[in-house]
Design an enzyme around this catalytic site. Structure first.
Site, mmCIF file in Angstrom:
data_model
loop_
_atom_site.group_PDB
_atom_site.id
_atom_site.type_symbol
_atom_site.label_atom_id
_atom_site.label_comp_id
_atom_site.label_asym_id
_atom_site.label_seq_id
_atom_site.Cartn_x
_atom_site.Cartn_y
_atom_site.Cartn_z
ATOM 1 C CB CYS A 88 -1.441 3.209 4.945
ATOM 2 S SG CYS A 88 -1.809 4.678 3.984
ATOM 3 C CG ASN B 205 -3.699 8.368 6.353
ATOM 4 O OD1 ASN B 205 -2.591 7.907 6.580
ATOM 5 N ND2 ASN B 205 -4.592 7.741 5.607
ATOM 6 C CG HIS C 166 -3.073 3.335 8.680
ATOM 7 N ND1 HIS C 166 -2.132 4.345 8.705
ATOM 8 C CD2 HIS C 166 -3.895 3.612 7.627
ATOM 9 C CE1 HIS C 166 -2.377 5.184 7.713
ATOM 10 N NE2 HIS C 166 -3.445 4.759 7.049
#
Ligand code: UT7
Length: 321
Positions: free
Chosen positions: A115, A278, A248
């Site tokens: 990520c 996500n 993020h």
């Protein structure tokens, strides 16, 4: 002195958009109340079966190139951040290069930092540009996390989505990227992983994402706060002088806790996790492009981009847009 500046942004979300209730209807043992309450996520997009990581990246890249007013053969560097590549090899960046119709021998490679991948890729591209070796980089985060979700694990499958985001980063006389910081701590490699490999024609280990959610949560809040302070200090500004934070997007509670630690109002944080879930390496460039296109982010503003994810990796890029 050569600076590196973002000259265009783009993104792409596959059309299939599922709500939390859609997941319940598909047999996942969860509820809209639980997912919204614990994460802020309401919907996520999923790629079609015939759409791979490079297909999503292609659309985002084309949009970013159009925004920058650059033709594909003006790009001399492609860095594509992903944990869900098309193949073991060649790199998804090379497949994208073919799909874009690039024929100028540009350098291309994938970045694997889960990520944090886009932030790692952007910071890396900046070093290439500032060294003078390259002039026009395409930096992409693209993911099909739907490929690695275990639909029998409700603690993870409700959290993720697919998508891609991209920027064009060019050599410039005026400052763009002001400071970068990249970090990792492999001692935490097992709290978020897909611990599988291909050998002898078989998958050994597991091909599915697994996560210790609470350990990840605590780690993320701590390092996102620390790395924000680090890059602001390196650039000689106070965190309050940042116009937009683009972190993020894993969980709205992580974003709120980070903003609180930095004493920044949530009005300065770009939040897309409710609509996108996500999307791992794609989440930061997707959020950036959204806020550029809806007019929130304007030229001259200071942006703080932050990544955190498997590895464990984390990092930040502070820039003038
Ligand atoms: O990109 C970086 C990767 N990811 C992240 O940053 C995620 C970080 N972690 C988190 O966001 C949170 O830890 C989660 C959202 C994953 C979990 O939230 P939590 O508040 O830490 O919940 P929990 O794991 O402590 O689970 C609480 C309860 C459990 O039930 P019991 O044992 O209390 O009866 C779980 O079984 O919630 C249950 N639960 C669910 N219930 C309904 C777990 N997943 C679900 C679900 N639907 N999908």
């Amino acid at each position: 002195m050569i600076h590196a500046r973002i000259t265009g942004t783009g993104s792409y979300l596959p059309p299939l958009c599922l709500s939390n209730d859609d997941l319940v209807a598909r047999g996942i043992d969860t509820s809209d109340e639980w997912v919204v309450g614990r994460t802020g996520i309401r919907t996520r997009h999923f790629a079609r079966d015939d759409q791979s990581c490079s297909d999503l990246a292609l659309e985002a890249a084309k949009n970013a190139l159009a925004a920058a007013g650059r033709a594909v053969n003006e790009v001399d560097l492609v860095i594509l951040a992903t944990s869900t590549p098309d193949y073991i090899f060649p790199s998804t960046a090379a497949i994208l290069q073919k799909k874009l119709g690039m024929a100028n021998d540009a350098a291309v490679f994938d970045m694997q930092a889960v990520c944090s991948g886009f932030v790692y890729a952007l910071a890396t591209a900046e070093k290439f540009i500032r060294s003078g070796s390259h002039k026009c980089a395409l930096v992409i985060g693209s993911e099909v996390f739907s490929h690695i979700l275990n639909w029998d694990d409700r603690t993870t499958c409700v959290l993720f989505g697919d998508g891609a985001g991209a920027v064009v980063l060019e050599a410039s006389d005026t400052p763009g990227i002001l400071a970068t910081a990249l970090h990792a701590d492999g001692r935490y490699s097992d709290i978020l992983s897909v611990p599988g490999s291909v050998s002898g024609g078989k998958v050994t280990g597991s091909p599915f994402l697994q996560m210790d959610g609470q350990a990840v949560f605590k780690f993320a809040v701590r390092v996102l706060g620390e790395v924000a302070v680090e890059v602001c200090k390196a650039a000689g500004i106070a965190t309050s002088e940042v116009d937009w934070v683009i972190p993020h997007q894993a969980n709205v509670r992580i974003l709120q806790a980070t903003a609180k630690r930095l004493d920044l109002p949530m009005e300065k944080v770009v939040v897309t996790v409710a609509e996108h879930g996500n999307t791992s390496a794609a989440s930061v460039p997707l959020a950036l492009d959204l806020a550029v296109r809806d007019g929130r982010i304007r030229p001259g503003q200071r942006l703080l981009l932050q990544g955190v994810g498997g590895g464990f990796t984390w990092g930040a890029v502070l820039l003038t847009f």
